[in-house]
Design an enzyme around this catalytic site. Structure first.
Site, PDB file in Angstrom:
ATOM      1  NE  ARG A   6      -1.624   1.417   3.583  1.00 16.48           N
ATOM      2  CZ  ARG A   6      -2.589   2.243   4.458  1.00 16.48           C
ATOM      3  NH1 ARG A   6      -2.997   1.284   5.547  1.00 16.48           N
ATOM      4  NH2 ARG A   6      -2.859   3.249   4.455  1.00 16.48           N
ATOM      5  N   PRO A 189       5.131   8.396   0.772  1.00 11.66           N
ATOM      6  CG  PRO A 189       3.797   9.839  -0.790  1.00 11.66           C
ATOM      7  CD  PRO A 189       4.608   9.873   0.427  1.00 11.66           C
ATOM      8  CG  ASN A 190       7.162   7.130  -4.664  1.00 10.59           C
ATOM      9  OD1 ASN A 190       6.694   6.265  -5.100  1.00 10.59           O
ATOM     10  ND2 ASN A 190       7.254   8.359  -4.610  1.00 10.59           N
ATOM     11  NE  ARG A 191       6.767   0.275   1.188  1.00 10.27           N
ATOM     12  CZ  ARG A 191       5.604   0.346   0.691  1.00 10.27           C
ATOM     13  NH1 ARG A 191       5.001   1.409   0.564  1.00 10.27           N
ATOM     14  NH2 ARG A 191       4.793  -0.709   0.675  1.00 10.27           N
ATOM     15  CG  LEU A 192      11.620   8.152  -1.007  1.00 11.57           C
ATOM     16  CD1 LEU A 192      11.734   9.366  -2.061  1.00 11.57           C
ATOM     17  CD2 LEU A 192      13.118   7.780  -0.578  1.00 11.57           C
TER      18      LEU A 192
END
Length: 214
Positions: A6, A189-192
């Site tokens: 997710r 978002p984007n695992r950042l």
């Protein structure tokens, strides 16, 4: 399982948003987690407790946070349980609280010690009578013959103490984890993800605050 994922997009976390005192910051986040809309089954005070023995064998389980102040984070359990035995031999432990409904988690590392008897007695008296009896009769973490045997012991204890309060067992009480590190994690978002860690060298030292890479 590799298709399960997710995206975290609710909020971001900047240094300017963080309080200088990590205990106050935790209270702020805990309040927000408690007041935010969430499923009825989600317990915001549920946390993972990780402990280890002197040989480095690690165990983890879910316990309930029952207190948080400048002294640390308090939970209660059977002192003779597996976690109690590990904490007796190695008082270093870690906690993790995860709040998926607001995409946040808090990681806490520190040193654990037993609470005083008054604290343990006060909390024990606040528990439902059934939970008190369960604490008395359960040889936590040990092999038992069957569940029915536990039910019989509970019924016997209930009858034995039918007209009197249930006394707190000497081998049951509280622990308080005095933190050396607290990490506040906000999903992005984007695992950042945003990660900020408060750390100190001892329980009496001042705090340092740094951003960590996701």
């Amino acid at each position: 399982m590799d298709h399960l994922r997710r995206t975290y997009e609710q909020k971001k976390l900047d240094r300017e948003q963080l309080l200088e005192d990590p205990f106050q910051q935790f209270q702020l986040w805990f309040t927000e987690a408690s007041e935010a809309a969430r499923p009825e089954w989600l317990e915001v005070n549920a946390m993972t407790l990780a402990t280890s023995d002197p040989q480095g064998n690690v165990s983890a389980r879910i316990v309930l946070l029952k207190g948080a102040d400048k002294n640390g984070f308090t939970f209660f359990t059977n002192y003779d349980s597996a976690k109690g035995q590990q904490l007796a031999s190695n008082p270093r432990a870690s906690l993790v609280l995860y709040w998926p409904h607001i995409e946040r988690q808090v990681r806490i590392d520190g040193i654990v010690s037993k609470t005083d008897a008054i604290t343990s007695d006060t909390y024990f008296r606040s528990r439902p009578r059934g939970s008190q009896i369960g604490a008395v009769v359960s040889p936590q973490s040990r092999v038992v013959d069957d569940y029915h045997a536990l039910e019989l012991k509970a019924a016997e204890k209930d009858q034995e103490c039918s007209n009197t309060p249930i006394p707190r067992p000497e081998n049951w009480g509280g622990y308080c984890l005095a933190p050396l590190k607290l990490e506040f994690w906000q999903g992005r978002p984007n695992r950042l993800h945003d990660r900020f860690q408060y750390s100190r060298s001892s329980v009496n030292a001042s705090w340092n605050l740094n951003r960590l890479a996701p």
